[in-house]
Every structure is written in C-alpha cells, then in structure tokens.
Design an enzyme around this catalytic site. Structure first.
Site, PDB file in Angstrom:
ATOM      1  N   CYS A  78       7.142 -22.450  -7.376  1.00  0.00           N
ATOM      2  CA  CYS A  78       6.838 -23.878  -7.561  1.00  0.00           C
ATOM      3  C   CYS A  78       5.873 -24.085  -8.729  1.00  0.00           C
ATOM      4  O   CYS A  78       4.715 -23.679  -8.667  1.00  0.00           O
ATOM      5  CB  CYS A  78       6.237 -24.407  -6.258  1.00  0.00           C
ATOM      6  SG  CYS A  78       5.492 -26.033  -6.374  1.00  0.00           S
ATOM      7  N   CYS A 138       2.757 -26.132  -7.907  1.00  0.00           N
ATOM      8  CA  CYS A 138       1.856 -25.316  -7.077  1.00  0.00           C
ATOM      9  C   CYS A 138       0.992 -24.422  -7.961  1.00  0.00           C
ATOM     10  O   CYS A 138      -0.211 -24.282  -7.739  1.00  0.00           O
ATOM     11  CB  CYS A 138       2.660 -24.443  -6.110  1.00  0.00           C
ATOM     12  SG  CYS A 138       3.646 -25.351  -4.913  1.00  0.00           S
TER      13      CYS A 138
END
Length: 146
Positions: free
Chosen positions: A69, A72
């Site tokens: 991600c 993230c």
C-alpha cells in the site's frame, strides 16, 4: 488516574505494573529489562494485539496497513513521529493486514491505512486514510482526554 498502570512490554509481551507518576521516567520491563516505551510503533501479531488491547491500561492506537500500500508507506514516518509525541500516554502499534488477515477480518478493515483507537478492551474510534503526524495527534486528542 489510578495509582499504578498495567503496561504490556513491546518486546516480550510481559505485563508490568508501573506507578502512574513514574510513567514518563523511562520504565523498563521487569522480565526482559528493555524499555517499555521507545517512541516508535510496535509491530503486533494477533496474540500481541490481543494482549495489548486486553491487558494494558493505556490506550492503543493501531495502524492497520499492508506492505503493498503506497499511502501506508507514506504515512509510516508520520505515524512514527506521532508515537514520539504520544508515548507514554498512548501506545502506537502497526498491524500488517497481509500477515495478520484474521485481525483485518475481525475488525472489518475495508481500506488501508486505517487507524483504530482502543481503550479498556474496546474500540473507541476509527479513521480511514493516510494522515500526517499533526492530523494523527489532533484526531487522538479529540478522542481521548490527554
């Protein structure tokens, strides 16, 4: 605030009883002798997560994330910066939803990153999406009387 607090060690998961007045004095674990607070988020698996949520007397802020991600990865240094400012009043932790799929499913994590704030064994609040350190701090302070 109680006279003493139970704090789970981020290294060996032992539960320590610490006088509340000494929380900011760099307490060490009675079992492994490592610092209980390092100003960095702790990586948790399912067992560690359950222990921190159920046995620690301080709130737990969890970043549910995944290695693939992009947002993230962008938020990770911001989350670490927030840890330096929120500890020892709040423990910050990261849960890799790829490695710990059962936790992601148990809490119905639909998007990542998602921050979830826990206290006294229950979820208090949830915030999806990447956030900067100041936004994380503001959000936590809105949820908790720090």
């Amino acid at each position: 605030m109680p006279e003493s607090l139970h704090i789970v060690c981020p290294n060996c998961q032992a539960v320590n009883r610490i006088p509340a007045a000494r929380l900011g004095e760099g307490p060490r674990c009675g079992k492994c002798h490592q610092f209980l607070f390092t100003g960095t988020p702790v990586e948790l698996d399912a067992a560690g997560f359950d222990k921190h949520v159920s046995r620690s007397d301080i709130p737990l802020l969890v970043d549910f994330w995944a290695p693939w991600c992009g947002p993230c990865k962008m938020m990770a240094p911001q989350f670490a910066q927030a840890a330096r400012q929120l500890e020892p009043r709040v423990r910050l932790a990261k849960v890799d939803t790829e490695a710990e799929q059962s936790l992601g499913a148990r809490f119905g994590i639909r998007s990542i990153p998602t921050l979830a704030l826990f206290a006294h064994g229950r979820e208090l609040a949830r915030q999806p999406g990447a956030m900067g350190a100041n936004d994380i701090l503001r959000w936590v302070r809105q949820q908790l009387p720090l």
